[in-house]
Design a protein around this motif. Sequence first.
Motif, mmCIF file in Angstrom:
data_model
loop_
_atom_site.group_PDB
_atom_site.id
_atom_site.type_symbol
_atom_site.label_atom_id
_atom_site.label_comp_id
_atom_site.label_asym_id
_atom_site.label_seq_id
_atom_site.Cartn_x
_atom_site.Cartn_y
_atom_site.Cartn_z
ATOM 1 N N THR A 11 0.380 -0.985 0.541
ATOM 2 C CA THR A 11 0.051 0.140 0.147
ATOM 3 C C THR A 11 0.762 0.957 -0.369
ATOM 4 O OG1 THR A 11 -0.487 -0.245 2.299
ATOM 5 C CG2 THR A 11 -1.724 -0.789 1.299
ATOM 6 N N GLY A 14 1.885 1.626 -3.381
ATOM 7 C CA GLY A 14 0.840 2.140 -4.289
ATOM 8 C C GLY A 14 0.218 3.354 -4.080
ATOM 9 N N ALA A 81 -4.895 2.661 -8.632
ATOM 10 C CA ALA A 81 -3.587 2.272 -9.409
ATOM 11 C C ALA A 81 -3.926 1.168 -11.091
ATOM 12 C CB ALA A 81 -3.279 0.836 -8.274
#
Length: 392
Positions: A11, A14, A81
């Motif tokens: 994450t 990301g 994403a």
Amino acid sequence: MIFLLLLGVPTALGHLYLWRRLVVDTTLPRTLGRRIGTVAIIGAFVMLMSALVVTRRVPPEYGKFFAWPGFVWLALLFYLAIALGIAEIPRRILLKRAALTPVAAGAGPAEPVEIVPDPSRRLFIARSVAIGSGVAAGGVVGYGMTQALGDPQLLNVPVTLNKLQSSLSGFRIAVVSDIHLGPLLGRSHTERIVRMINEQQADMVAIVGDLVDGTVAELGEAAAPLRDLVSRHGSFFVTGNHEYFSGHEQWIAELDKLGVNPLRNEGLTVAGGIEVVGVNDVTGKSYDDGPDFGRALAGRNRNNPVVLLSHQPVQVADASSHGVDLQLSGHTHGGQMVPFNFLVPLQQPSTAGLSKVDDTWLYTSRGAGFWGPPVRVGAPPDITMIELRSAG
């Protein structure tokens, strides 16, 4: 700590990718817009990590204030994403073709031509891609939330068992899994499931694991409506992996009080001709409470069909080797959010629905709740009525 590393590192990467595409590419250096965007991305990451950490340490009535924004953002992060990743190739093509303008470097005809970037065109393309990706991700997540938070689909699945007596043909089992009571799903969720099952007037109810994400002290009231389940031959429960994270011994005792019979590597004969057996989840091995097929099937009448309750489909290999006729499972959520449905087969023999492994039927429910994001894309929640049919 391992859980946070496994989820925290991806994450973080990301968020870094989103910062590059949504902030750096769409703003000019040292501007207020870039500063605001940077702070927003950092804040979003902190919000998400708070949802992962705080909800495990505070009661659900407080945890929900962290869980709702954090887990909704997790879904948005995921689909943003994906959308931006898909847009990478056309973005690069457009930048190459339209964002560069030839400018003469000298006055003479033989002078070389210098290619310099046109900032306004680059910004226009980057902002267009960002807006388009945001709209796409927001639309997918919004749709997924309506699926996850709406009524589970009611499915009817016939299964023919060779050993089933003709007099028991039409025996109906209500199968529900992965209810996942917790900071986002509470008592009203349980009440809805109980109501939908009772309306079907099932012969038996099978709850195949992952009922809760929290302790009895935190979620006992949310699970209480299970005492209202009605069926001709009773309600049964087997542990899922999340029960072991939530105090499985206390939950076993609580469900017993509610009239939902836990099957812990044990079985019984139902309706005079169906062997109903339950085994503990494989996660129980780490808690000295793992599955034991030998014990569960000991003393069962081999002339009757065996219906096994087992949280994870992966246990079907053992089920088949022990002569089980039908295994009822959950755990996979059907992938919950596309494209995770393509990853489930790496770990489990079934993603959702009815399949067969050797001579054993396997039914995998997509579950009635969700874990993490309150989002389901391509895998709506379900409650399934399994109708047993005789071969004769």
